[in-house]
Each structure stands twice: as structure tokens, then as C-alpha cells.
Design a protein around this motif. Structure first.
Motif, PDB file in Angstrom:
ATOM      1  N   THR A  71       0.797  -1.221   0.000  1.00  0.00           N
ATOM      2  CA  THR A  71       0.000   0.000   0.000  1.00  0.00           C
ATOM      3  C   THR A  71       0.837   1.282   0.000  1.00  0.00           C
ATOM      4  O   THR A  71       0.290   2.358  -0.148  1.00  0.00           O
ATOM      5  CB  THR A  71      -0.930   0.045   1.230  1.00  0.00           C
ATOM      6  OG1 THR A  71      -0.109  -0.046   2.379  1.00  0.00           O
ATOM      7  CG2 THR A  71      -1.927  -1.109   1.211  1.00  0.00           C
ATOM      8  N   ALA A  72       2.131   1.135   0.193  1.00  0.00           N
ATOM      9  CA  ALA A  72       2.921   2.371   0.311  1.00  0.00           C
ATOM     10  C   ALA A  72       2.859   3.196  -0.969  1.00  0.00           C
ATOM     11  O   ALA A  72       2.990   2.667  -2.068  1.00  0.00           O
ATOM     12  CB  ALA A  72       4.360   2.005   0.617  1.00  0.00           C
ATOM     13  N   LYS A  73       2.610   4.451  -0.819  1.00  0.00           N
ATOM     14  CA  LYS A  73       2.639   5.350  -1.973  1.00  0.00           C
ATOM     15  C   LYS A  73       4.079   5.802  -2.129  1.00  0.00           C
ATOM     16  O   LYS A  73       4.671   6.335  -1.227  1.00  0.00           O
ATOM     17  CB  LYS A  73       1.750   6.574  -1.712  1.00  0.00           C
ATOM     18  CG  LYS A  73       0.289   6.231  -1.448  1.00  0.00           C
ATOM     19  CD  LYS A  73      -0.439   5.967  -2.746  1.00  0.00           C
ATOM     20  CE  LYS A  73      -1.898   5.611  -2.485  1.00  0.00           C
ATOM     21  NZ  LYS A  73      -2.423   4.622  -3.402  1.00  0.00           N
ATOM     22  N   ASN A  74       4.620   5.536  -3.275  1.00  0.00           N
ATOM     23  CA  ASN A  74       6.036   5.808  -3.431  1.00  0.00           C
ATOM     24  C   ASN A  74       6.284   6.353  -4.819  1.00  0.00           C
ATOM     25  O   ASN A  74       5.663   5.930  -5.782  1.00  0.00           O
ATOM     26  CB  ASN A  74       6.792   4.499  -3.227  1.00  0.00           C
ATOM     27  CG  ASN A  74       8.236   4.745  -2.875  1.00  0.00           C
ATOM     28  OD1 ASN A  74       8.774   5.805  -3.211  1.00  0.00           O
ATOM     29  ND2 ASN A  74       8.848   3.790  -2.219  1.00  0.00           N
ATOM     30  N   THR A  75       7.158   7.268  -4.894  1.00  0.00           N
ATOM     31  CA  THR A  75       7.500   7.795  -6.220  1.00  0.00           C
ATOM     32  C   THR A  75       8.907   7.380  -6.628  1.00  0.00           C
ATOM     33  O   THR A  75       9.347   7.690  -7.720  1.00  0.00           O
ATOM     34  CB  THR A  75       7.408   9.339  -6.227  1.00  0.00           C
ATOM     35  OG1 THR A  75       8.179   9.817  -5.143  1.00  0.00           O
ATOM     36  CG2 THR A  75       5.971   9.816  -6.130  1.00  0.00           C
ATOM     37  N   GLY A  76       9.599   6.681  -5.727  1.00  0.00           N
ATOM     38  CA  GLY A  76      10.950   6.188  -6.031  1.00  0.00           C
ATOM     39  C   GLY A  76      10.870   5.016  -6.996  1.00  0.00           C
ATOM     40  O   GLY A  76       9.790   4.687  -7.504  1.00  0.00           O
ATOM     41  N   PRO A  77      12.017   4.392  -7.247  1.00  0.00           N
ATOM     42  CA  PRO A  77      12.029   3.252  -8.174  1.00  0.00           C
ATOM     43  C   PRO A  77      11.185   2.089  -7.656  1.00  0.00           C
ATOM     44  O   PRO A  77      11.061   1.906  -6.440  1.00  0.00           O
ATOM     45  CB  PRO A  77      13.502   2.860  -8.229  1.00  0.00           C
ATOM     46  CG  PRO A  77      14.256   3.954  -7.588  1.00  0.00           C
ATOM     47  CD  PRO A  77      13.333   4.684  -6.677  1.00  0.00           C
ATOM     48  N   ILE A  78      10.653   1.316  -8.564  1.00  0.00           N
ATOM     49  CA  ILE A  78       9.954   0.081  -8.208  1.00  0.00           C
ATOM     50  C   ILE A  78      11.014  -1.007  -8.058  1.00  0.00           C
ATOM     51  O   ILE A  78      11.802  -1.239  -8.971  1.00  0.00           O
ATOM     52  CB  ILE A  78       8.934  -0.313  -9.297  1.00  0.00           C
ATOM     53  CG1 ILE A  78       7.776   0.686  -9.311  1.00  0.00           C
ATOM     54  CG2 ILE A  78       8.419  -1.734  -9.082  1.00  0.00           C
ATOM     55  CD1 ILE A  78       6.788   0.477 -10.428  1.00  0.00           C
ATOM     56  N   LYS A  79      11.010  -1.617  -6.860  1.00  0.00           N
ATOM     57  CA  LYS A  79      12.047  -2.619  -6.599  1.00  0.00           C
ATOM     58  C   LYS A  79      11.500  -4.024  -6.878  1.00  0.00           C
ATOM     59  O   LYS A  79      10.471  -4.402  -6.322  1.00  0.00           O
ATOM     60  CB  LYS A  79      12.494  -2.491  -5.145  1.00  0.00           C
ATOM     61  CG  LYS A  79      13.867  -3.092  -4.894  1.00  0.00           C
ATOM     62  CD  LYS A  79      14.151  -3.205  -3.439  1.00  0.00           C
ATOM     63  CE  LYS A  79      14.782  -1.971  -2.834  1.00  0.00           C
ATOM     64  NZ  LYS A  79      15.204  -2.206  -1.444  1.00  0.00           N
ATOM     65  N   ILE A  80      12.187  -4.757  -7.754  1.00  0.00           N
ATOM     66  CA  ILE A  80      11.743  -6.106  -8.110  1.00  0.00           C
ATOM     67  C   ILE A  80      12.697  -7.132  -7.501  1.00  0.00           C
ATOM     68  O   ILE A  80      13.897  -7.114  -7.761  1.00  0.00           O
ATOM     69  CB  ILE A  80      11.685  -6.282  -9.638  1.00  0.00           C
ATOM     70  CG1 ILE A  80      10.683  -5.274 -10.227  1.00  0.00           C
ATOM     71  CG2 ILE A  80      11.283  -7.705 -10.004  1.00  0.00           C
ATOM     72  CD1 ILE A  80      10.667  -5.218 -11.732  1.00  0.00           C
ATOM     73  N   GLY A  81      12.152  -7.980  -6.651  1.00  0.00           N
ATOM     74  CA  GLY A  81      12.975  -8.960  -5.942  1.00  0.00           C
ATOM     75  C   GLY A  81      13.091 -10.266  -6.714  1.00  0.00           C
ATOM     76  O   GLY A  81      12.089 -10.819  -7.168  1.00  0.00           O
ATOM     77  N   ILE A  82      14.329 -10.734  -6.865  1.00  0.00           N
ATOM     78  CA  ILE A  82      14.566 -11.971  -7.622  1.00  0.00           C
ATOM     79  C   ILE A  82      15.668 -12.779  -6.935  1.00  0.00           C
ATOM     80  O   ILE A  82      16.715 -12.245  -6.609  1.00  0.00           O
ATOM     81  CB  ILE A  82      15.046 -11.673  -9.065  1.00  0.00           C
ATOM     82  CG1 ILE A  82      14.148 -10.647  -9.752  1.00  0.00           C
ATOM     83  CG2 ILE A  82      15.109 -12.962  -9.886  1.00  0.00           C
ATOM     84  CD1 ILE A  82      14.774 -10.005 -10.979  1.00  0.00           C
TER      85      ILE A  82
END
Lengths: 418, 291
Positions: A38-49
Motif C-alpha cells: 500500500t505504500a505510496k512511493n515515487t521512487g524506483p519500483i524494486k523487483i525482488g529476484i
């Protein structure tokens, strides 16, 4: 009396500690899940792999990393996802199905990743999908196509690639399409006890047996086998007309070397994986003349006109060099994961995992490997299986027949070893 | 029947190569009480060195050993001086951690330099073979076995026919007493570690020519080498040869007669049975190595 008083004190302290731990756990869990959805964020989208950058699956893991990275580069160059840049948070699981669990827990709870992409192999996707499901995340993946991934009763796992069990169907169709006087009479099988390879071999064996092709040898061996000589000996002594192998590159190389040493020339050799590794395969097997006629099933080829394919191929050559034979089939599998997630996230308009899972279940997507439509279990039912064969130093699609000029006539029987 | 015979013959030939790889491990344990977990990684490093010399300089595999054996000997001495000699207390336990770290460093460096693609050493005699009955025997297995026989023979002569060998065996039997009679145990240890690592280079060449490998191949390898030296009796060179042959023959025959899935199980049942009857292993000594 004193003893009882001390016991009570200890009991109260213990209870206090337990309550404190419970409260901490609830707060940490709430923060962990809430933060990711739910966090509103304007930073990069972090994709975990989690990827196998070392260990048994290292070659595939690194090729997958290239696919993921090429997709991320492309998305970032064209304005990002939901207007935000994407960053890949990749951790090494060393091909271990226990480390992969730790990695995804870390990616979700500590690194607070927004999205998850899958690891390499069915073996590692199974536990990864269970962890993602526990935290309510969608796990879109490209290399966990073994049947056991889809029988866990999970609704959050989505495989963009070909369902594994059907991989060798195109090979069996080719064999059964041969005129009766050319058709092989016998087949020999050997496979790792791996959930990726064994189901494919078992299905191919069943289909060929039903068509009257006699099984002269069937061997299952542990994935950690180091000395393949006795397994190769069983195949050699059985002298099957065709050999069907449930391998990755390392064991395939061992079998091919043994066949060469023993002057054993089956009319067809097909493997679940290994020959799909481009240049790495050619180097391991000893050049194009040794590779001639060897087959492998796949859902992708470099000349395919699927959405984004040529762009991906060009980007690969620019970034990593070499020619198209250097592109492992893992690269488009990873790239397709990114493409499908991108389309689904754009459709949802947010990173809400519940909505993302719903959209993934209910829509059709495009990818460099072809169309993607998931069934209830998360398998891609829309993708087409092709059979590939090494001809003149190139891995070319040969079956089923197509009007595509890239398709060649299958070489059967394959030429003898050089 | 022919299948079993094939399995026995290839078991004997590959067993020789495993004995060569395990000999370095058992030698180092015998002298220093060090369990060198990095031996598998050093074997893989040896395989990569032979691979490079063959690919880049087109050097014959066996001729390449003239370079790799001394190079790996020096590397072994350096590893001893930097990592093993500083261990003063609880050497056996600490050595496991230290040498495991060395294995990880070697794997990491190999991954950076060679990436994780599967390699196999290519040479004409890797694929060429000669016929015995209806069975083709590959030259590389025969040459690998002969190499093992020559090097293990040389090691035997070194241990039993030279002054250095006397010092080494004295250090194996009683480190303190050896120091008291003037043997420089530290120097003997450094050279022994170097010899152990050099043997890994030779074993690596034979391993890399018969098996495809990646930097991470050492994990499966070291577990097999440790099983061999436990079976043999820790520190016993002759035992290592017998144990390696037993392991490969038992596993090969089980694989062709029954299933490869049961190969290791059958060998380990045999190992447990031997350890129940002889806790010191086949040729190990119970009280012979008290310090």
C-alpha cells in the motif's frame, strides 16, 4: 514458599517476554506486508529476484539474469513502469532450494520489494511460490514449468513459458509422423530425478510406447551425479534407435562424449535442456560437427516475429556481444516474465498484489515467446511448442512444419559423430 | 555380463583418478591433521588450468602438467603459509572452516574469470577409443589411470625412499618427537601441502577430460573424496587407492545392475559396515598418530 515465589516471578517474566515477542511479530509483519502493498512511493519500483548465480544451475541463472536485465533496461529507457524506474534486487541462491526460501523472505520483509520475479528451475520455483503466496505476492516466473509447481494449490504462481510436461510432445509427433519404414523401433531413456526433466521423459516414453516403439532402457539418476559413465553404458548397451535424455548441459555433455567414444550413433538424440544453451553448448560438446542433428524442445527462436523479440535480440547483441547463437533460451524466458508483469501492472494501475493476481488470471498477454494465457493453476496454455535441431552450427526450428522461412526440414536420421 | 564387466573396467580406471585426487587430501591430513575441504575446488582449478593451456596454447594435456604441477605446488605452499600455518589451536576444526573459505574464494574467482558455463577439456584422445570385444575403451580413461599409477608410484618412492619422506612420515607419526630429533616439521608441512595441491592439479586434468565441469562442481566432488579417505583410514595412501577403486566399482556395478539412484546408498552401506568393524577405516591406525 520461596521456591514457589521464584517460579511465579519466572512465569510472569516468561509471559511478559512472550507477549512482547508476539506484539513485535505482529508489528513487523504488518509493516512488512503493508509496506509492500500500500505504500505510496515515487521512487524506483524494486523487483525482488532470487537467481542461481552459482551451483548446478549457474549457467541458466546467469542467462536468466541477462533476460531480466534487458527487460529492465528497455522499460527504464521508455519511461519506466507506472512512470517509475525499475531496479532489480537480485540475490544468489546457489541453486539451493532452501536458500531460495530465505532469499524471498528477505526480499519481501527486509528489502521491501514491490514485485517478485521467479528463480530458475522447477525445483526452486516450488518453495519460492509457497513463500510468495504466504505474503500475498504474485510470483511470475519463466523456468518453473514442472507439473509439481502447479499441483500445490496456489493461485499466485504464473509460468509464462511452455508447460514442461508437454515439452517433448513435438518430438514424439515428429517421430510418429515418419513413414513406417523409417520410424524407429526402439528408444532408450535416461533422466535426472529432477521435477523439470523426469515428467517430460515419462510423458514422451508413454506416447512412444503407445505408438509401438519399444523401450529398451529407462534410467533415472540423482541430479548430483558426478560420474555418468555407468549410465551412459546402460544406454550404449541398450542400443536404442533413438535416445531421449532428461538432462541439463553438464550431463548431456557427458553422455555425448561417451556416445562418441563408443561409436554409438542413434538415429535421433533429443534432450530436455543442454543443446538450447547456444555457444556454451557448442563449446562443451566440441563444435558444430558434433552438435549436428541434436534436438531440443523450446518455445522460442531468435528470428520469431513475436512482440518485442527483434528488439530484445538486438539489445542482447549490443549489450553482451556475440551472435544470435549466443542467446540462451533462458534469456527470452526471463524477458517474457518482465513483459507480462509490465502489462498486468499497467492494467491494474498500481502494485496491489491481490488485483495483480486477479488480472494475471483473467487476461491474455503478449511476450517474446508468443501469447500468454494462464489457466487456473498458472500454466501458460496459449504458447506453442517447437522442436529445434542443430544444423550447420545453428539451432533451428524444425517441427511442427511452418510457412515461416526460418523452419528447416528435420534431419532424420542424424549424421554419425565426426 | 558384458555390461558388468564394462562397469568393473571403467570403475577400475576412474577409481585410479579418484585415488589421485584423494591422495593429496589424505596426505595433508596425515601430516598436519588438516581436513582440506578446498581439495575439490583445487581439483576443479587444476581442470581449468589444463583447459586454458589446451584451448589457448594448444598444449597437450599431459605436457601441460609440466606447468600446472609446479604452479599448483607453489600455490599450495602459499596457501599453507598464509592460511594454515597461523592456526595454532584446534587445528582440525578450524582448518575445516579456513579451507572451506579457500574453496569459496577459488570458486568465486573461477566464476568471475570463466563464468558458469559448462566446460569439458577437448583433446583427440578424449573422444578416441579402442575396441576390446564389443566394448570401446577410451584412451583418456587409460591414460588417466596410467598417470595416476605413475604419480602415486612416485609419491610412494618419495615417502619411503627419500630423506624428505622419512621426515614426512616421522611428522605423521609424532609431530613433537619429529621436532625433537631436528626435523623442520613446519617446512615438511608446507611442502606436503604443496604436494597435495599439485596432485589435485593432475587429478583435475584427468577429471576435466572425462567429466564436464563448472566452478561449482567441487561440492559433489569433495563429498566423494572425503568418503574415500574415511573409508581408507584417514592418512593412509594405500587405503585411499583401495577405497577409491572400491567406491567406483561398487557404484558402477550398482548403477548398471540396479539403478544409479542406489549407487551411493550401496557404497555408503558398505562404508558404514567397514567403520563398524574397523572404526579406523581400512588401513588407518587407531593409536598410531597420537601427538
Amino acid at each position: 514458599m520461596d521456591v514457589f515465589g521464584r517460579s511465579n516471578l519466572l512465569l510472569r517474566r516468561s509471559l511478559g517476554v512472550i507477549v512482547l515477542l508476539c506484539v513485535t511479530l505482529i508489528i513487523v509483519t504488518a509493516c512488512g506486508i503493508g509496506g509492500t502493498t500500500t505504500a505510496k512511493n515515487t521512487g524506483p519500483i524494486k523487483i525482488g529476484i532470487s537467481l542461481s548465480l552459482s551451483g548446478d544451475f549457474a549457467a541458466d541463472g546467469q542467462a536468466f539474469q541477462q533476460g531480466y536485465q534487458l527487460w529492465a533496461d528497455k522499460v527504464n529507457a521508455s519511461g519506466g513502469l507506472l512512470g517509475r524506474q525499475v531496479t532489480l534486487d537480485i540475490v544468489n541462491d546457489a541453486s539451493s532450494d532452501t536458500q531460495v526460501v530465505t532469499n524471498y523472505q528477505k526480499l519481501i520483509t527486509i528489502d521491501k520489494c514491490d514485485l517478485l520475479f521467479g528463480p530458475f528451475s522447477t525445483k526452486l520455483t516450488k518453495p519460492a511460490a509457497a513463500i510468495a503466496n504466504r505474503y500475498g505476492f504474485a510470483l511470475v516466473e519463466g523456468a518453473g514449468g514442472g507439473p509439481s509447481v502447479f499441483t500445490q494449490g496456489l493461485n499466485n504462481v504464473f509460468d509464462v513459458s511452455l508447460p514442461v510436461a508437454n515439452n517433448l510432445v513435438s518430438f514424439t509427433q515428429l517421430i510418429l509422423s515418419l513413414p513406417a519404414n523409417e520410424r524407429p523401433q526402439t528408444a532408450a531413456y535416461a533422466t535426472q530425478d529432477d521435477p523439470f526433466t523426469q515428467p517430460q521423459i515419462d510423458l514422451a516414453k508413454q506416447v512412444l510406447e503407445q505408438a509401438g516403439i519399444k523401450t529398451v532402457s529407462y534410467t533415472v539418476y540423482p541430479a548430483e551425479t558426478t560420474d555418468f559413465t555407468p549410465i551412459a553404458q546402460k544406454l550404449l548397451s541398450a542400443k536404442g534407435d533413438v535416445v531421449v535424455l532428461g538432462t541439463l548441459l553438464q550431463d548431456f555433455t557427458a553422455f555425448a562424449t561417451a556416445f562418441k567414444q563408443q561409436h554409438y550413433n542413434p538415429k535421433a538424440i533429443v534432450a530436455t535442456a543442454g543443446p538450447d544453451q547456444g555457444d556454451a553448448f557448442l563449446k562443451a560438446i566440441g563444435g558444430a560437427t558434433s552438435a549436428e542433428g541434436i534436438m531440443v524442445p523450446n518455445g522460442w527462436y531468435a528470428q520469431q516475429t513475436t512482440p518485442g523479440n527483434q528488439e530484445m535480440v538486438q539489445a542482447f547483441l549490443k549489450k553482451y556481444g556475440g551472435d544470435i547463437s549466443a542467446i540462451s533460451s533462458d534469456v527470452p524466458e526471463g524477458y517474457s516474465v518482465g513483459q507480462v508483469v509490465q502489462q498486468a501492472v499497467t492494467k491494474v494501475g498500481s502494485l496491489d498484489q491481490a488485483k495483480l493476481i486477479q488480472v494475471l488470471h483473467n487476461n491474455t498477454f503478449t511476450s517474446v515467446q508468443g501469447p500468454v494465457k494462464f489457466d487456473n493453476t498458472g500454466q501458460n496454455t496459449a504458447i506453442q511448442a517447437f522442436l529445434f535441431q542443430w544444423q550447420g552450427g545453428k539451432l533451428l526450428p524444425v517441427y511442427p512444419a511452418s510457412s515461416d522461412p526460418n523452419f528447416k526440414t528435420p534431419e532424420y536420421p542424424r549424421p554419425n559423430w565426426p | 555380463m558384458s555390461l558388468i564387466l564394462d562397469a568393473v573396467i571403467t570403475g577400475i580406471l576412474t577409481g585410479g583418478v579418484y585415488a589421485l585426487m584423494a591422495s593429496g587430501l589424505t596426505l595433508v591430513f596425515g601430516v598436519m591433521d588438516i581436513i582440506n575441504i578446498a581439495q575439490g575446488a583445487l581439483v576443479i582449478l587444476g581442470a581449468y588450468l589444463s583447459f586454458v593451456l589446451q584451448q589457448q596454447f594448444h598444449l597437450d594435456l599431459f605436457l601441460g602438467l609440466v606447468i600446472t604441477l609446479p604452479a599448483m605446488f607453489i600455490l599450495g605452499v602459499i596457501i599453507y603459509v598464509l592460511f594454515i600455518r597461523p592456526l595454532k589451536h584446534d587445528r582440525t576444526m578450524l582448518s575445516i572452516l579456513v579451507t572451506f573459505a579457500i574453496a569459496l574464494i577459488i570458486e568465486g574467482v573461477l566464476t568471475i574469470v570463466f563464468h558458469t558455463n559448462t566446460r569439458q577439456i577437448q583433446s583427440p584422445y578424449v573422444t578416441q577409443s579402442f575396441q576390446i570385444g564389443d566394448f570401446y575403451l577410451s584412451y583418456i580413461y587409460v591414460f588417466g589411470f596410467l598417470l595416476s599409477a605413475v604419480l602415486l608410484g612416485a609419491l610412494y618412492l618419495l615417502l619411503y625412499r627419500t630423506k624428505f619422506g622419512q621426515g614426512l612420515r616421522a611428522s605423521m607419526q609424532n609431530r613433537t618427537a619429529a621436532e625433537l630429533i631436528g626435523i623442520n616439521v613446519d617446512r615438511v608441512s608446507a611442502y606436503t601441502f604443496g604436494i597435495g595441491v599439485a596432485l589435485a592439479a593432475a587429478g583435475g586434468m584427468a577429471f576435466g577430460a572425462t567429466t564436464a565441469f563448472v566452478p561449482g562442481s567441487h561440492y559433489d566432488l569433495i563429498s566423494r573424496l572425503l568418503a574415500i579417505i574415511v573409508f581408507a583410514g584417514m592418512g593412509s595412501l594405500g587405503g585411499a587407492l583401495i577405497a577409491a577403486e572400491a567406491m567406483l566399482i561398487v557404484e558402477n556395478v550398482t548403477a548398471v545392475v540396479w539403478s544409479p539412484v542406489w549407487s551411493s546408498t550401496v557404497f555408503f552401506v558398505l562404508l558404514v559396515a567397514i567403520l563398524i568393524l574397523r572404526p579406523q577405516g581400512l588401513l588407518g591406525k587407531l593409536e598410531g598418530r597420537k601427538q
